[in-house]
Design a protein around this motif. Sequence first.
Motif, short mmCIF file in Angstrom:
data_model
loop_
_atom_site.label_atom_id
_atom_site.label_comp_id
_atom_site.label_asym_id
_atom_site.label_seq_id
_atom_site.Cartn_x
_atom_site.Cartn_y
_atom_site.Cartn_z
N TYR A 49 13.06 -14.99 46.60
CA TYR A 49 14.37 -14.78 45.99
C TYR A 49 15.52 -15.43 46.74
O TYR A 49 16.61 -15.58 46.19
N LYS A 50 15.29 -15.83 47.99
CA LYS A 50 16.36 -16.48 48.75
C LYS A 50 16.77 -17.79 48.07
O LYS A 50 15.93 -18.66 47.82
N GLY A 51 18.03 -17.90 47.75
CA GLY A 51 18.53 -19.12 47.12
C GLY A 51 18.43 -19.14 45.61
O GLY A 51 18.87 -20.09 44.97
N THR A 52 17.85 -18.07 45.02
CA THR A 52 17.84 -18.00 43.55
C THR A 52 19.19 -17.48 43.06
O THR A 52 19.97 -16.93 43.83
N VAL A 53 19.43 -17.68 41.78
CA VAL A 53 20.73 -17.32 41.21
C VAL A 53 20.57 -16.32 40.06
O VAL A 53 19.49 -16.18 39.49
N PHE A 54 21.67 -15.66 39.75
CA PHE A 54 21.74 -14.91 38.50
C PHE A 54 22.04 -15.94 37.42
O PHE A 54 23.16 -16.41 37.28
N HIS A 55 20.99 -16.34 36.69
CA HIS A 55 21.10 -17.47 35.77
C HIS A 55 21.43 -17.05 34.34
O HIS A 55 21.73 -17.90 33.50
N ARG A 56 21.37 -15.75 34.05
CA ARG A 56 21.68 -15.26 32.70
C ARG A 56 22.50 -13.99 32.84
O ARG A 56 22.01 -12.97 33.34
N VAL A 57 23.74 -14.07 32.43
CA VAL A 57 24.67 -12.96 32.60
C VAL A 57 25.35 -12.66 31.27
O VAL A 57 26.03 -13.52 30.71
N ILE A 58 25.14 -11.45 30.76
CA ILE A 58 25.74 -11.05 29.48
C ILE A 58 26.48 -9.73 29.71
O ILE A 58 25.86 -8.70 30.01
N ASN A 59 27.80 -9.80 29.60
CA ASN A 59 28.64 -8.63 29.83
C ASN A 59 28.23 -7.47 28.91
O ASN A 59 27.94 -7.67 27.73
N ASN A 60 28.19 -6.28 29.47
CA ASN A 60 27.82 -5.06 28.74
C ASN A 60 26.39 -5.12 28.19
O ASN A 60 26.09 -4.56 27.15
N PHE A 61 25.50 -5.84 28.90
CA PHE A 61 24.09 -5.87 28.55
C PHE A 61 23.25 -5.89 29.82
O PHE A 61 22.67 -4.88 30.20
N MET A 62 23.20 -7.04 30.51
CA MET A 62 22.42 -7.12 31.74
C MET A 62 22.73 -8.40 32.49
O MET A 62 23.33 -9.33 31.94
N ILE A 63 22.30 -8.44 33.76
CA ILE A 63 22.38 -9.66 34.57
C ILE A 63 20.97 -9.98 35.06
O ILE A 63 20.28 -9.10 35.55
N GLN A 64 20.56 -11.23 34.91
CA GLN A 64 19.16 -11.61 35.17
C GLN A 64 19.07 -12.66 36.27
O GLN A 64 19.88 -13.59 36.33
N ALA A 65 18.05 -12.51 37.12
CA ALA A 65 17.89 -13.40 38.28
C ALA A 65 16.42 -13.57 38.62
O ALA A 65 15.54 -13.02 37.97
N GLY A 66 16.18 -14.34 39.69
CA GLY A 66 14.85 -14.40 40.28
C GLY A 66 13.96 -15.55 39.90
O GLY A 66 12.81 -15.61 40.34
N GLY A 67 14.47 -16.50 39.09
CA GLY A 67 13.59 -17.57 38.66
C GLY A 67 14.04 -18.98 38.98
O GLY A 67 13.21 -19.90 39.03
N TYR A 68 15.35 -19.16 39.22
CA TYR A 68 15.90 -20.51 39.37
C TYR A 68 16.77 -20.63 40.61
O TYR A 68 17.44 -19.67 41.01
N ASP A 69 16.78 -21.84 41.20
CA ASP A 69 17.70 -22.09 42.31
C ASP A 69 19.07 -22.48 41.77
O ASP A 69 19.29 -22.50 40.55
N LYS A 70 20.01 -22.80 42.66
CA LYS A 70 21.39 -23.05 42.23
C LYS A 70 21.52 -24.30 41.36
O LYS A 70 22.52 -24.46 40.65
N ASP A 71 20.52 -25.17 41.39
CA ASP A 71 20.51 -26.35 40.52
C ASP A 71 19.76 -26.09 39.22
O ASP A 71 19.49 -27.01 38.45
N LEU A 72 19.42 -24.82 39.01
CA LEU A 72 18.66 -24.36 37.83
C LEU A 72 17.29 -25.01 37.74
O LEU A 72 16.75 -25.24 36.65
N LYS A 73 16.72 -25.27 38.90
CA LYS A 73 15.34 -25.73 38.98
C LYS A 73 14.46 -24.49 39.10
O LYS A 73 14.69 -23.63 39.96
#
Length: 203
Positions: A49-73
């Motif tokens: 998880y180090k260096g991964t980002v919250f890549h999917r954020v939807i207000n009043n629903f959820m925030i998702q992380a754990g799959g992509y680095d800051k370049d969305l790789k």
Amino acid sequence: MMAAAVASAQDHPKVSLKTNMGEIVIELYPEAAPKTVENFIKYVKNGHYKGTVFHRVINNFMIQAGGYDKDLKEKPTNKTVANEARLALDHGLKNDLGTVAMARTEDPNSATSQFFINTRNNDALNHQILPEGSTVEFQFFGQSMKEPRAKALRMTAGYTPFGKVIQGMEVVEKIQVVETGEAKMMQDVPNKPVIIQAATLLK
């Protein structure tokens, strides 16, 4: 509200997620989702998880992380983990505000490293217990559906909750309102990366 079996345990493992917007501490519930918790801890321990980002954020629903680095790789993952949403439900653990659950594809047993934090009570993401019959009626994201049982079982399998934010919910709330847009064919991506700088097992 979680059942006593979950709420009363004193020795739950905890994970710290240090982000560039603050720290989030998650308490894990192995009795409600043992394989899922074991899977998550493995990713924490191996530094995934180090260096991964919250890549999917939807207000009043959820925030998702754990799959992509800051370049969305996309980062490589281990094998998938079985869906335990029914077991979690049996223990009184649901996709309520502040709970942490596994992200997946339409295949209920496809979760790997990605997770999300619920920023409201998301009843539609919980496992549903279906009535008997070869064709069954059920609710799917607020719509009444009638499908063959095999298809209905997949659609109502739910998303496995396995922990809850016990510290840093104000950080979660800050993250959920960041400005988002489209990037690399993905929607709801924060315009300014929200980065997990470290993930540490506390207990």
